[in-house]
Design a protein around this motif. Structure first.
Motif, PDB file in Angstrom:
ATOM      1  N   SER A  42      -3.483   2.813  10.816  1.00  0.00           N
ATOM      2  CA  SER A  42      -4.549   1.893  11.206  1.00  0.00           C
ATOM      3  C   SER A  42      -5.780   2.152  10.356  1.00  0.00           C
ATOM      4  CB  SER A  42      -4.886   2.048  12.690  1.00  0.00           C
ATOM      5  OG  SER A  42      -5.417   3.316  12.946  1.00  0.00           O
ATOM      6  N   ASP A  43      -6.589   1.132  10.202  1.00  0.00           N
ATOM      7  CA  ASP A  43      -7.838   1.238   9.454  1.00  0.00           C
ATOM      8  C   ASP A  43      -8.761   0.113   9.888  1.00  0.00           C
ATOM      9  OD1 ASP A  43      -7.238  -1.141   7.857  1.00  0.00           O
ATOM     10  OD2 ASP A  43      -5.810   0.128   6.821  1.00  0.00           O
ATOM     11  N   TRP A  44      -9.945   0.073   9.302  1.00  0.00           N
ATOM     12  CA  TRP A  44     -10.875  -1.001   9.633  1.00  0.00           C
ATOM     13  C   TRP A  44     -11.674  -1.375   8.400  1.00  0.00           C
ATOM     14  CZ3 TRP A  44     -16.228   0.205   9.826  1.00  0.00           C
ATOM     15  CH2 TRP A  44     -16.529   1.565   9.798  1.00  0.00           C
ATOM     16  N   ASP A  45     -12.173  -2.610   8.419  1.00  0.00           N
ATOM     17  CA  ASP A  45     -12.996  -3.086   7.307  1.00  0.00           C
ATOM     18  C   ASP A  45     -14.202  -3.843   7.832  1.00  0.00           C
ATOM     19  OD1 ASP A  45     -12.334  -6.177   7.118  1.00  0.00           O
ATOM     20  OD2 ASP A  45     -10.402  -5.186   7.275  1.00  0.00           O
ATOM     21  N   VAL A  46     -15.258  -3.829   7.030  1.00  0.00           N
ATOM     22  CA  VAL A  46     -16.509  -4.512   7.344  1.00  0.00           C
ATOM     23  C   VAL A  46     -16.851  -5.405   6.162  1.00  0.00           C
ATOM     24  CG1 VAL A  46     -18.962  -4.238   7.860  1.00  0.00           C
ATOM     25  CG2 VAL A  46     -17.325  -2.556   8.705  1.00  0.00           C
ATOM     26  N   SER A  47     -17.134  -6.677   6.436  1.00  0.00           N
ATOM     27  CA  SER A  47     -17.451  -7.624   5.371  1.00  0.00           C
ATOM     28  C   SER A  47     -18.713  -8.411   5.716  1.00  0.00           C
ATOM     29  CB  SER A  47     -16.305  -8.608   5.161  1.00  0.00           C
ATOM     30  OG  SER A  47     -15.139  -7.953   4.736  1.00  0.00           O
ATOM     31  N   PHE A  98     -12.084   0.859   5.048  1.00  0.00           N
ATOM     32  CA  PHE A  98     -11.954   2.303   5.185  1.00  0.00           C
ATOM     33  C   PHE A  98     -10.547   2.617   5.663  1.00  0.00           C
ATOM     34  CE2 PHE A  98     -16.300   1.091   6.053  1.00  0.00           C
ATOM     35  CZ  PHE A  98     -17.018   1.940   5.231  1.00  0.00           C
ATOM     36  N   VAL A  99      -9.806   3.421   4.903  1.00  0.00           N
ATOM     37  CA  VAL A  99      -8.448   3.771   5.288  1.00  0.00           C
ATOM     38  C   VAL A  99      -8.366   5.256   5.572  1.00  0.00           C
ATOM     39  CG1 VAL A  99      -7.395   1.869   4.015  1.00  0.00           C
ATOM     40  CG2 VAL A  99      -7.757   4.045   2.876  1.00  0.00           C
ATOM     41  N   GLY A 100      -7.489   5.611   6.468  1.00  0.00           N
ATOM     42  CA  GLY A 100      -7.343   6.992   6.861  1.00  0.00           C
ATOM     43  C   GLY A 100      -5.924   7.471   6.746  1.00  0.00           C
ATOM     44  N   PHE A 101      -5.266   7.142   5.649  1.00  0.00           N
ATOM     45  CA  PHE A 101      -3.871   7.544   5.470  1.00  0.00           C
ATOM     46  C   PHE A 101      -3.793   9.048   5.321  1.00  0.00           C
ATOM     47  CE2 PHE A 101      -3.908   3.205   3.621  1.00  0.00           C
ATOM     48  CZ  PHE A 101      -3.148   2.616   4.605  1.00  0.00           C
ATOM     49  N   GLU A 102      -2.887   9.662   6.048  1.00  0.00           N
ATOM     50  CA  GLU A 102      -2.716  11.116   5.999  1.00  0.00           C
ATOM     51  C   GLU A 102      -1.827  11.510   4.841  1.00  0.00           C
ATOM     52  OE1 GLU A 102      -4.209  13.327   7.997  1.00  0.00           O
ATOM     53  OE2 GLU A 102      -5.273  11.692   8.957  1.00  0.00           O
ATOM     54  N   ASP A 137      -9.573   6.536  -0.242  1.00  0.00           N
ATOM     55  CA  ASP A 137      -9.724   6.123   1.155  1.00  0.00           C
ATOM     56  C   ASP A 137     -10.730   4.983   1.328  1.00  0.00           C
ATOM     57  OD1 ASP A 137     -11.922   7.563   0.472  1.00  0.00           O
ATOM     58  OD2 ASP A 137     -11.895   8.892   2.205  1.00  0.00           O
ATOM     59  N   LEU A 138     -11.036   4.277   0.244  1.00  0.00           N
ATOM     60  CA  LEU A 138     -12.015   3.193   0.290  1.00  0.00           C
ATOM     61  C   LEU A 138     -11.582   2.072  -0.645  1.00  0.00           C
ATOM     62  CD1 LEU A 138     -14.854   2.452   1.467  1.00  0.00           C
ATOM     63  CD2 LEU A 138     -15.801   3.371  -0.641  1.00  0.00           C
TER      64      LEU A 138
END
Length: 193
Positions: free
Chosen positions: A22-27, A189-193, A153-154
């Motif tokens: 999961s991740d999130w973005d702001v535009s 913004f991604v949070g891949f492990e 991560d961006l």
């Protein structure tokens, strides 16, 4: 709405094959919205300050993401917040989801980062508050965009969204409808492990 239910069922059905992230973005963006109120008003709303926040659950095995988004346009005439929207939907990535771990051979893994275009559709509830009326409407938005990696991560994200109301807010004498186009640029913004 049936298509959205089908997409959700397909994503749930392949959980054993998927590594969900999961991740999130702001535009930020600009919105041009044309609305019609009964036979009395046919006007437009131009907002240069539109913000959208998306939370996504990615399914790399299907190159898709389920999204929950919130959007609002400010300072475009009418009330202080003339247009707000909350929606659910799906994205399809043509070349695969960014940042996915790929098994290269039996002993090594790699993450894949590349510019990737996507198409999306979402259905939501919007509120249009301009001079003379305040209406809540069910709507549909279709969009296309591209993600470009900046760091591991961006990502930079750009998209264009076309939206339209599906229902009118009141009786036929007081029907409210709208069509909109929004141009967005933002970061994911991604949070891949």
């Amino acid at each position: 709405m049936r298509v959205l239910v089908l997409i959700v069922l397909l994503m749930i059905g392949v959980q054993a094959q998927a590594y969900l992230t999961s991740d999130w973005d702001v535009s930020m963006g600009m919105t041009s919205l044309k609305y019609k109120y009964s036979n009395l008003v046919d006007d437009s709303l131009e907002s240069s300050s539109t913000i959208e926040v998306n939370y996504s659950v990615n399914n790399p095995s299907l190159n898709t993401a389920m999204t929950l988004s919130f959007m609002e346009a400010a300072g475009g005439g009418g009330q202080q917040l003339p247009f707000t929207r909350i929606a659910v939907g799906a994205r399809y990535y043509m070349f695969g989801v960014n940042g996915v771990r790929v098994v290269m051979d039996s002993t090594s893994e790699a993450k894949v980062w590349r510019p990737t275009p996507f198409i999306a559709i979402n259905a939501g509830l919007s509120n249009l508050a301009v001079e003379g009326f305040n209406a809540s409407l069910l709507d549909l938005s279709v969009r296309g965009g591209v993600e470009v990696p900046l760091y591991s991560d961006l990502l930079i994200i750009g998209q264009v969204a076309l939206g339209s109301s599906l229902t009118s807010a009141a009786s036929e004498d007081e029907a409210v409808t709208y069509n909109s186009m929004t141009l967005f640029a933002g970061i994911r913004f991604v949070g891949f492990e």
